[in-house]
Design a protein around this motif. Structure first.
Motif, PDB file in Angstrom:
ATOM      1  N   CYS A  76     -48.009   6.473  73.589  1.00 37.78           N
ATOM      2  CA  CYS A  76     -47.638   7.440  74.624  1.00 37.78           C
ATOM      3  C   CYS A  76     -47.344   8.754  74.132  1.00 37.78           C
TER       4      CYS A  76
ATOM      5  N   GLU B 142     -52.414   5.287  81.286  1.00 35.31           N
ATOM      6  CA  GLU B 142     -51.733   5.703  82.535  1.00 35.31           C
ATOM      7  C   GLU B 142     -51.595   7.155  81.975  1.00 35.31           C
TER       8      GLU B 142
ATOM      9  N   LYS C 197     -54.711  11.292  87.107  1.00 35.83           N
ATOM     10  CA  LYS C 197     -54.761  11.771  88.469  1.00 35.83           C
ATOM     11  C   LYS C 197     -56.154  12.581  89.000  1.00 35.83           C
TER      12      LYS C 197
ATOM     13  N   LYS D  81     -50.764   7.744  78.187  1.00 31.39           N
ATOM     14  CA  LYS D  81     -50.567   6.469  77.482  1.00 31.39           C
ATOM     15  C   LYS D  81     -52.092   5.871  77.386  1.00 31.39           C
TER      16      LYS D  81
END
Length: 153
Positions: free
Chosen positions: A57, A89, A94, A70
């Motif tokens: 991460c 992640e 997004k 991540k």
């Protein structure tokens, strides 16, 4: 308009291909030493540093905002100084359904060249291509190179 894309860039380095690759792939926690204003932290969530399948991460500053990514280490090839990372992640997802980073470092003269490839699938056609992330990879490479060349690493 296609939702999939691929961006590439080359960054000339003074450091050897092996040293650059080793720092980014086996000791990425040192990248925050090289670029403390932009790379705030690198944490191992699963696996071992420098091993395929590991989950790392990154906390970083991009476009003036603190973000996280991540990633799973998909491939590390020390012989060919290349690596592939998949974002699983974080903020990048997004805007993108999938995001893959590939790095290949090739010896050139007394230094080397880092070749970054970003492959992605945007969530929709209104989302811009991630040119600023490609530039971010270029900036990180230059800062890592300066750090490696300074003898601090």
């Amino acid at each position: 308009m296609s939702l999939t894309g691929k961006l590439e860039t080359d960054v000339a380095l003074k450091a050897s291909a092996e040293r650059f690759h080793e720092m980014l792939c086996s000791r990425p926690y040192h990248v925050s030493n090289a670029f403390p204003g932009k790379i705030l932290g690198v944490d191992l969530h699963e696996g071992e540093w420098g091993k395929e399948g590991s989950i790392i991460c990154w906390t970083y500053v991009h476009d003036g905002e603190t973000k996280i990514a991540k990633q799973r280490v998909e491939e590390i090839d020390s012989k060919n100084t290349s690596a592939t990372f998949v974002v699983i992640e974080g903020d990048v997802l997004k805007a993108d359904k999938s995001f893959l980073l590939k790095l290949g470092v090739t010896p050139k003269g007394e230094g080397s060249v880092a070749h970054w490839t970003l492959e992605y699938e945007k969530l929709n056609a209104d989302i811009p291509h991630p040119e600023s992330l490609l530039e971010f990879c270029s900036q990180v490479s230059k800062e890592m190179d300066a750090y490696l060349s300074s003898g601090q690493a």
